[in-house]
Design an enzyme around this catalytic site. Structure first.
Site, PDB file in Angstrom:
ATOM      1  N   VAL A  14     -53.772 -49.364 -31.743  1.00 32.35           N
ATOM      2  CA  VAL A  14     -52.486 -49.047 -32.383  1.00 32.35           C
ATOM      3  C   VAL A  14     -51.447 -48.750 -31.476  1.00 32.35           C
ATOM      4  O   VAL A  14     -50.303 -49.206 -31.402  1.00 32.35           O
ATOM      5  CB  VAL A  14     -52.514 -48.145 -33.608  1.00 32.35           C
ATOM      6  CG1 VAL A  14     -51.323 -48.005 -34.063  1.00 32.35           C
ATOM      7  CG2 VAL A  14     -53.676 -48.644 -34.519  1.00 32.35           C
ATOM      8  N   ALA A  43     -49.886 -41.184 -22.996  1.00 36.84           N
ATOM      9  CA  ALA A  43     -50.930 -40.679 -22.543  1.00 36.84           C
ATOM     10  C   ALA A  43     -52.155 -41.125 -22.937  1.00 36.84           C
ATOM     11  O   ALA A  43     -52.410 -41.542 -24.152  1.00 36.84           O
ATOM     12  CB  ALA A  43     -51.271 -39.010 -22.755  1.00 36.84           C
ATOM     13  N   ARG A  49     -56.337 -50.025 -17.564  1.00 39.96           N
ATOM     14  CA  ARG A  49     -56.812 -51.284 -18.298  1.00 39.96           C
ATOM     15  C   ARG A  49     -55.316 -52.164 -18.462  1.00 39.96           C
ATOM     16  O   ARG A  49     -54.268 -51.470 -18.752  1.00 39.96           O
ATOM     17  CB  ARG A  49     -57.288 -50.825 -19.542  1.00 39.96           C
ATOM     18  CG  ARG A  49     -57.631 -51.914 -20.485  1.00 39.96           C
ATOM     19  CD  ARG A  49     -58.463 -51.543 -21.569  1.00 39.96           C
ATOM     20  NE  ARG A  49     -58.167 -50.529 -22.194  1.00 39.96           N
ATOM     21  CZ  ARG A  49     -57.508 -50.534 -23.434  1.00 39.96           C
ATOM     22  NH1 ARG A  49     -57.283 -51.580 -23.909  1.00 39.96           N
ATOM     23  NH2 ARG A  49     -57.111 -49.381 -24.137  1.00 39.96           N
ATOM     24  N   LYS A 105     -55.150 -40.078 -40.836  1.00 43.11           N
ATOM     25  CA  LYS A 105     -55.615 -39.994 -42.196  1.00 43.11           C
ATOM     26  C   LYS A 105     -56.790 -38.745 -42.298  1.00 43.11           C
ATOM     27  O   LYS A 105     -56.547 -37.936 -43.233  1.00 43.11           O
ATOM     28  CB  LYS A 105     -56.225 -41.175 -43.014  1.00 43.11           C
ATOM     29  CG  LYS A 105     -57.457 -41.735 -42.366  1.00 43.11           C
ATOM     30  CD  LYS A 105     -57.304 -43.302 -42.143  1.00 43.11           C
ATOM     31  CE  LYS A 105     -58.414 -43.806 -41.143  1.00 43.11           C
ATOM     32  NZ  LYS A 105     -58.659 -45.049 -40.984  1.00 43.11           N
ATOM     33  N   VAL A 132     -52.148 -44.296 -44.636  1.00 42.29           N
ATOM     34  CA  VAL A 132     -52.578 -45.031 -45.798  1.00 42.29           C
ATOM     35  C   VAL A 132     -52.043 -46.461 -46.027  1.00 42.29           C
ATOM     36  O   VAL A 132     -50.800 -46.763 -45.816  1.00 42.29           O
ATOM     37  CB  VAL A 132     -52.134 -44.353 -47.200  1.00 42.29           C
ATOM     38  CG1 VAL A 132     -52.829 -44.870 -48.209  1.00 42.29           C
ATOM     39  CG2 VAL A 132     -52.460 -42.698 -46.934  1.00 42.29           C
ATOM     40  N   GLY A 134     -52.197 -48.922 -44.029  1.00 40.81           N
ATOM     41  CA  GLY A 134     -51.732 -49.581 -42.786  1.00 40.81           C
ATOM     42  C   GLY A 134     -50.100 -49.905 -42.775  1.00 40.81           C
ATOM     43  O   GLY A 134     -49.408 -48.980 -42.734  1.00 40.81           O
ATOM     44  N   ILE A 136     -48.314 -51.294 -45.384  1.00 40.33           N
ATOM     45  CA  ILE A 136     -47.574 -50.996 -46.650  1.00 40.33           C
ATOM     46  C   ILE A 136     -47.035 -49.787 -46.745  1.00 40.33           C
ATOM     47  O   ILE A 136     -47.388 -48.685 -46.410  1.00 40.33           O
ATOM     48  CB  ILE A 136     -48.748 -51.113 -47.551  1.00 40.33           C
ATOM     49  CG1 ILE A 136     -49.588 -52.578 -47.420  1.00 40.33           C
ATOM     50  CG2 ILE A 136     -47.953 -50.912 -48.868  1.00 40.33           C
ATOM     51  CD1 ILE A 136     -50.914 -52.582 -48.464  1.00 40.33           C
ATOM     52  N   ASP A 201     -63.476 -43.208 -45.977  1.00 35.08           N
ATOM     53  CA  ASP A 201     -62.249 -43.432 -45.537  1.00 35.08           C
ATOM     54  C   ASP A 201     -61.061 -43.650 -46.867  1.00 35.08           C
ATOM     55  O   ASP A 201     -60.083 -43.050 -46.661  1.00 35.08           O
ATOM     56  CB  ASP A 201     -62.086 -44.804 -44.822  1.00 35.08           C
ATOM     57  CG  ASP A 201     -60.798 -45.096 -44.362  1.00 35.08           C
ATOM     58  OD1 ASP A 201     -60.268 -44.542 -43.622  1.00 35.08           O
ATOM     59  OD2 ASP A 201     -60.276 -46.257 -44.738  1.00 35.08           O
ATOM     60  N   LYS A 205     -57.864 -41.205 -47.802  1.00 34.20           N
ATOM     61  CA  LYS A 205     -56.141 -41.636 -48.034  1.00 34.20           C
ATOM     62  C   LYS A 205     -55.960 -41.286 -49.368  1.00 34.20           C
ATOM     63  O   LYS A 205     -54.766 -41.055 -49.656  1.00 34.20           O
ATOM     64  CB  LYS A 205     -56.400 -43.254 -47.856  1.00 34.20           C
ATOM     65  CG  LYS A 205     -56.746 -43.868 -46.481  1.00 34.20           C
ATOM     66  CD  LYS A 205     -56.931 -45.255 -46.089  1.00 34.20           C
ATOM     67  CE  LYS A 205     -57.178 -45.621 -44.883  1.00 34.20           C
ATOM     68  NZ  LYS A 205     -57.756 -47.070 -44.764  1.00 34.20           N
TER      69      LYS A 205
HETATM   70  N1  HSE Z   1     -61.338 -48.454 -41.470  1.00 29.00           N
HETATM   71  C1  HSE Z   1     -59.938 -48.858 -42.276  1.00 29.00           C
HETATM   72  C2  HSE Z   1     -60.304 -49.926 -43.315  1.00 29.00           C
HETATM   73  C3  HSE Z   1     -58.979 -49.179 -41.645  1.00 29.00           C
HETATM   74  O1  HSE Z   1     -61.345 -50.483 -43.339  1.00 29.00           O
HETATM   75  O2  HSE Z   1     -59.425 -49.956 -44.058  1.00 29.00           O
HETATM   76  C4  HSE Z   1     -57.916 -48.153 -41.065  1.00 29.00           C
HETATM   77  O3  HSE Z   1     -57.719 -47.276 -42.007  1.00 29.00           O
END
Ligand code: HSE
Length: 439
Positions: A14, A43, A49, A105, A132, A134, A136, A201, A205
């Site tokens: 990201v 940082a 890389r 999140k 939350v 991505g 959107i 996850d 969110k």
């Molecule tokens: N691991 C998350 C997903 C992506 O599969 O939606 C980042 O929030």
């Protein structure tokens, strides 16, 4: 032209996307903002890389504190993730008088209020659009676009990995384990997919969305969380026969002075726009009491969609800086002293329709035994399917109920599983068939 210096902590996927968006869209961003955004320091543990994007000499450092303590930097972007060092970096950045943008999140769903309070006390901005959905703009929608509304309900497909697996199972067939393995081979699912497929996850969110929608601080433990690991091809198939699709939904619903807060596999009508959101796409359907239903869909993860949200946050904060203001938009989405506890509805009291699948011996009276137990618990049957798909002398028998109380259903299932005609655990999937249309 005014120049606003930015620092980035964490130059992974990201972070690299943020550099790319700032570079590729520099002209349009400068024109929209009326100021120039400059990455002064960045940082990361790895400063060697090649990230495929030009980074000016002297920008990279392995020491996050060099970013935080740089007095020329106005905005710190935290992209390291996790809940330990990331929290420390954010609190230190706020202490040093920097505005903060984060995509974190896990951190915000657990330590959001502490971070927000610090920002408010210091008169600084914290923006977190990428946490939350991505790319959107759902955080902005709740904090700003829908601020005139009481939020009646939120239904979110907010985990792309789970949505990808369920979509593949729905359209191409296959068992959960096999589809997950293929998704991992293609890099669509993490090597350790537990957070995604167990619903954790999505619960993180959902906590963020609930806090914004209801001006509260929900505990993660109060969000009922069930993942997709037990969804079978048979249930996907029966769902289709009943006119549903199975989605991992994150649901918040305002009911009777309480809020339902739950993440679980859910059958939604196959014709509803949420049912059509497939693959790694996310979607969030919100019902406001004035606006009615609105829905957004888009990519919920990935380098450029997530960077889009992060950089948009930077632009928003920079607009404030250009005008010499800050703290205009409370991170709580309400005045800090208006944040209050809300009652989270006990799952036992949930009252919705259910899909039930039994593996029953194909004997006369089997259906009446099952329906007898359901009736005794005041659970009314809407429809039944029994087809000749023999599994070792038994047949799958599927019942869709009218609205039933979750606790009564649990008691009924326990009794039914003790019947001599029942050969396996009963499968129960919740149904949401009254989401409101957005067509
Ligand atoms: N691991 C998350 C997903 C992506 O599969 O939606 C980042 O929030």
């Amino acid at each position: 032209m005014k120049r606003i210096n930015i620092g980035i902590i964490g130059l992974g996927t990201v972070g690299t996307g943020v550099l790319r968006v700032l570079k590729e869209n520099a002209v349009v961003i400068r024109e929209r903002l009326g100021a120039e955004l400059v990455v002064k320091r960045a940082a990361d543990r790895d400063i060697v890389r090649d990230r495929g994007v030009k980074i000016e000499p002297g920008v990279l450092t392995t020491d996050a504190l060099e970013v935080i303590n740089d007095t020329d930097i106005s905005i710190v972007i935290e992209l390291v993730g996790g809940t330990t060092v990331a929290k420390d970096f954010i609190l230190k950045a706020l202490e040093a008088g920097k505005h903060v943008v984060t995509a974190n999140k896990a951190l915000l769903s657990t330590h959001g209020p502490e971070i927000f309070k610090k920002a408010v006390d210091k008169g600084l901005d914290v923006y977190f659009e990428a946490s939350v959905g991505g790319g959107i703009p759902v955080i902005k929608t709740l904090r700003e676009g829908l601020s005139a509304n009481r939020i009646e309900a939120i239904y979110g497909i907010i985990n792309g990995t789970s949505n990808y697996i369920l979509s593949k199972m729905t359209h191409d067939g296959g068992k959960f384990e096999d589809v997950l393995r293929r998704a991992q081979e293609k890099g669509y699912a993490e090597a350790d997919p537990a957070y995604d497929v167990e619903g954790i996850d999505a619960a993180h969110k959902l906590a963020i969305l609930i806090n914004l929608a209801y001006g509260t601080n929900v505990a993660l433990a109060d969000i009922y969380t069930e993942g997709i690991t037990r969804i079978s091809p048979l249930d996907i198939k029966f769902a289709k026969e009943f006119g549903y699709r199975i989605k991992l939904l994150a649901i918040a619903k305002s009911v009777d002075n309480s809020v339902e807060a739950r993440v679980h596999p859910t059958m939604v009508p196959a014709t509803h726009p949420l049912a059509l959101v497939d693959g790694v796409y996310n979607a969030i359907h919100i019902r406001g009491n004035a606006v009615g239903p609105v829905m957004f869909s888009g990519l919920g993860a990935g380098m450029m969609p997530t960077a889009s949200a992060v950089v948009s946050d930077v632009v928003d904060i920079s607009r404030n800086i250009v005008k010499g203001i800050s703290g205009r938009l409370s991170p709580f989405a309400c005045a800090p002293d208006a944040v209050r506890p809300v009652k989270i509805k006990d799952m036992a009291l949930l009252e919705i329709p259910y899909y039930l699948r039994f593996l029953a011996l194909d004997k006369p009276g089997a259906l009446s035994k099952i329906s007898g137990v359901l009736g005794a618990h005041n659970i009314s049957i809407l429809s039944v399917i029994q087809k000749d798909r023999k599994i070792g002398g038994a047949v799958p028998l599927v019942i869709v109920t009218h609205h039933a109380v979750e606790a009564a259903l649990a008691c009924a299932i326990e009794e039914i599983e003790k019947l001599d005609i029942i050969l396996d655990k009963v499968v129960r999937i919740r149904i949401e068939d009254n989401l409101g249309t957005v067509l």
